[in-house]
Motif scaffolding. Structure first.
Motif, PDB file in Angstrom:
ATOM      1  N   PHE A  39       0.830  -1.204   0.000  1.00 25.51           N
ATOM      2  CA  PHE A  39       0.000   0.000   0.000  1.00 25.51           C
ATOM      3  C   PHE A  39       0.863   1.252   0.000  1.00 25.51           C
ATOM      4  N   THR A  40       1.902   1.257   0.834  1.00 28.96           N
ATOM      5  CA  THR A  40       2.797   2.407   0.898  1.00 28.96           C
ATOM      6  C   THR A  40       3.479   2.658  -0.441  1.00 28.96           C
ATOM      7  N   VAL A  41       3.941   1.587  -1.072  1.00 29.90           N
ATOM      8  CA  VAL A  41       4.595   1.717  -2.378  1.00 29.90           C
ATOM      9  C   VAL A  41       3.621   2.258  -3.426  1.00 29.90           C
ATOM     10  N   THR A  42       2.396   1.749  -3.433  1.00 25.12           N
ATOM     11  CA  THR A  42       1.426   2.219  -4.427  1.00 25.12           C
ATOM     12  C   THR A  42       1.050   3.683  -4.204  1.00 25.12           C
ATOM     13  N   VAL A  43       1.022   4.124  -2.948  1.00 25.46           N
ATOM     14  CA  VAL A  43       0.724   5.537  -2.671  1.00 25.46           C
ATOM     15  C   VAL A  43       1.863   6.415  -3.181  1.00 25.46           C
ATOM     16  N   VAL A  44       3.103   5.990  -2.953  1.00 29.00           N
ATOM     17  CA  VAL A  44       4.250   6.757  -3.443  1.00 29.00           C
ATOM     18  C   VAL A  44       4.231   6.817  -4.964  1.00 29.00           C
ATOM     19  N   VAL A  45       3.962   5.688  -5.617  1.00 28.67           N
ATOM     20  CA  VAL A  45       3.884   5.653  -7.081  1.00 28.67           C
ATOM     21  C   VAL A  45       2.765   6.567  -7.576  1.00 28.67           C
ATOM     22  N   THR A  46       1.663   6.592  -6.875  1.00 34.12           N
ATOM     23  CA  THR A  46       0.540   7.453  -7.263  1.00 34.12           C
ATOM     24  C   THR A  46       0.921   8.925  -7.174  1.00 34.12           C
ATOM     25  N   PHE A  47       1.593   9.313  -6.090  1.00 35.40           N
ATOM     26  CA  PHE A  47       2.027  10.697  -5.958  1.00 35.40           C
ATOM     27  C   PHE A  47       2.976  11.088  -7.086  1.00 35.40           C
ATOM     28  N   ALA A  49       3.179   9.684 -10.075  1.00 35.79           N
ATOM     29  CA  ALA A  49       2.451   9.688 -11.354  1.00 35.79           C
ATOM     30  C   ALA A  49       1.561  10.918 -11.486  1.00 35.79           C
ATOM     31  N   LEU A  50       0.967  11.357 -10.400  1.00 34.44           N
ATOM     32  CA  LEU A  50       0.074  12.519 -10.466  1.00 34.44           C
ATOM     33  C   LEU A  50       0.836  13.841 -10.462  1.00 34.44           C
ATOM     34  N   ALA A  51       2.119  13.815 -10.096  1.00 37.48           N
ATOM     35  CA  ALA A  51       2.922  15.038 -10.092  1.00 37.48           C
ATOM     36  C   ALA A  51       3.456  15.383 -11.482  1.00 37.48           C
ATOM     37  N   ARG A  52       3.321  14.487 -12.420  1.00 34.05           N
ATOM     38  CA  ARG A  52       3.796  14.745 -13.781  1.00 34.05           C
ATOM     39  C   ARG A  52       2.941  15.820 -14.443  1.00 34.05           C
ATOM     40  N   GLU A  53       3.465  16.356 -15.541  1.00 35.47           N
ATOM     41  CA  GLU A  53       2.743  17.432 -16.237  1.00 35.47           C
ATOM     42  C   GLU A  53       1.398  16.955 -16.777  1.00 35.47           C
ATOM     43  N   GLU A  54       1.376  15.778 -17.360  1.00 36.56           N
ATOM     44  CA  GLU A  54       0.119  15.180 -17.818  1.00 36.56           C
ATOM     45  C   GLU A  54      -0.143  13.936 -16.986  1.00 36.56           C
ATOM     46  N   PRO A  55      -0.829  14.108 -15.859  1.00 30.71           N
ATOM     47  CA  PRO A  55      -1.004  12.967 -14.948  1.00 30.71           C
ATOM     48  C   PRO A  55      -1.929  11.895 -15.523  1.00 30.71           C
ATOM     49  N   VAL A  56      -1.631  10.671 -15.163  1.00 24.93           N
ATOM     50  CA  VAL A  56      -2.476   9.544 -15.534  1.00 24.93           C
ATOM     51  C   VAL A  56      -3.439   9.331 -14.359  1.00 24.93           C
ATOM     52  N   VAL A  57      -4.682   9.690 -14.547  1.00 28.05           N
ATOM     53  CA  VAL A  57      -5.634   9.731 -13.448  1.00 28.05           C
ATOM     54  C   VAL A  57      -5.981   8.337 -12.919  1.00 28.05           C
ATOM     55  N   TRP A  58      -6.012   7.313 -13.776  1.00 28.90           N
ATOM     56  CA  TRP A  58      -6.403   5.980 -13.316  1.00 28.90           C
ATOM     57  C   TRP A  58      -5.419   5.406 -12.306  1.00 28.90           C
ATOM     58  N   VAL A  59      -4.199   5.951 -12.257  1.00 26.82           N
ATOM     59  CA  VAL A  59      -3.209   5.472 -11.292  1.00 26.82           C
ATOM     60  C   VAL A  59      -3.662   5.761  -9.861  1.00 26.82           C
ATOM     61  N   SER A  60      -4.495   6.755  -9.689  1.00 24.58           N
ATOM     62  CA  SER A  60      -4.964   7.088  -8.343  1.00 24.58           C
ATOM     63  C   SER A  60      -5.842   5.992  -7.742  1.00 24.58           C
ATOM     64  N   TYR A  61      -6.316   5.067  -8.559  1.00 20.00           N
ATOM     65  CA  TYR A  61      -7.130   3.963  -8.048  1.00 20.00           C
ATOM     66  C   TYR A  61      -6.305   2.741  -7.655  1.00 20.00           C
ATOM     67  N   VAL A  62      -5.040   2.712  -8.004  1.00 21.51           N
ATOM     68  CA  VAL A  62      -4.182   1.555  -7.731  1.00 21.51           C
ATOM     69  C   VAL A  62      -4.077   1.238  -6.233  1.00 21.51           C
ATOM     70  N   PRO A  63      -3.927   2.218  -5.340  1.00 17.16           N
ATOM     71  CA  PRO A  63      -3.804   1.881  -3.911  1.00 17.16           C
ATOM     72  C   PRO A  63      -5.072   1.300  -3.280  1.00 17.16           C
ATOM     73  N   LEU A  64      -6.184   1.338  -3.987  1.00 17.70           N
ATOM     74  CA  LEU A  64      -7.430   0.864  -3.376  1.00 17.70           C
ATOM     75  C   LEU A  64      -7.458  -0.646  -3.145  1.00 17.70           C
ATOM     76  N   LEU A  65      -6.825  -1.427  -4.003  1.00 23.29           N
ATOM     77  CA  LEU A  65      -6.820  -2.878  -3.810  1.00 23.29           C
ATOM     78  C   LEU A  65      -6.072  -3.287  -2.541  1.00 23.29           C
ATOM     79  N   PRO A  66      -4.804  -2.852  -2.353  1.00 22.82           N
ATOM     80  CA  PRO A  66      -4.160  -3.229  -1.097  1.00 22.82           C
ATOM     81  C   PRO A  66      -4.853  -2.618   0.125  1.00 22.82           C
ATOM     82  N   LEU A  67      -5.454  -1.453  -0.046  1.00 20.97           N
ATOM     83  CA  LEU A  67      -6.171  -0.836   1.070  1.00 20.97           C
ATOM     84  C   LEU A  67      -7.385  -1.672   1.474  1.00 20.97           C
TER      85      LEU A  67
END
Length: 96
Positions: A39-47, A49-67
């Motif tokens: 979960f911690t790794v997926t949250v870091v990856v999400t941050f 991915a979303l900090a990029r200039e053109e963020p990939v929004v679906w990545v924000s759902y990745v931490p939900l499975l381990p959560l």
């Protein structure tokens, strides 16, 4: 008080049975720890991915499975002491 269910395993000849302890609580705790790391790794990856200039929004759902899995294992671990207390109370009442 740990609950240790047992299963019977047939010996090499199939005639002799021996008890093999299964410690479900130990496995659930270990899985819960690894899920916390995932979960911690997926949250870091999400941050990242979303900090990029053109963020990939679906990545924000990745931490939900381990959560979600953390929720179920955490609820199981939370209920363990209460279940042990309840079982020991029923056992004491049955012995009377």
């Amino acid at each position: 008080m740990d609950i240790h269910p047992t299963r019977h395993a047939a010996g090499a000849r199939g005639a002799r049975l021996q008890e093999v302890p299964l410690n479900w609580n130990k496995w659930v705790r270990q899985i819960h720890r690894w899920l916390a790391i995932a979960f911690t790794v997926t949250v870091v990856v999400t941050f990242v991915a979303l900090a990029r200039e053109e963020p990939v929004v679906w990545v924000s759902y990745v931490p939900l499975l381990p959560l979600a899995l953390l929720l179920f294992t955490g609820l199981y671990l939370f209920a363990l002491p209460y279940a042990a207390k309840w079982r020991s109370g029923r056992r004491a009442a049955a012995e009377r």
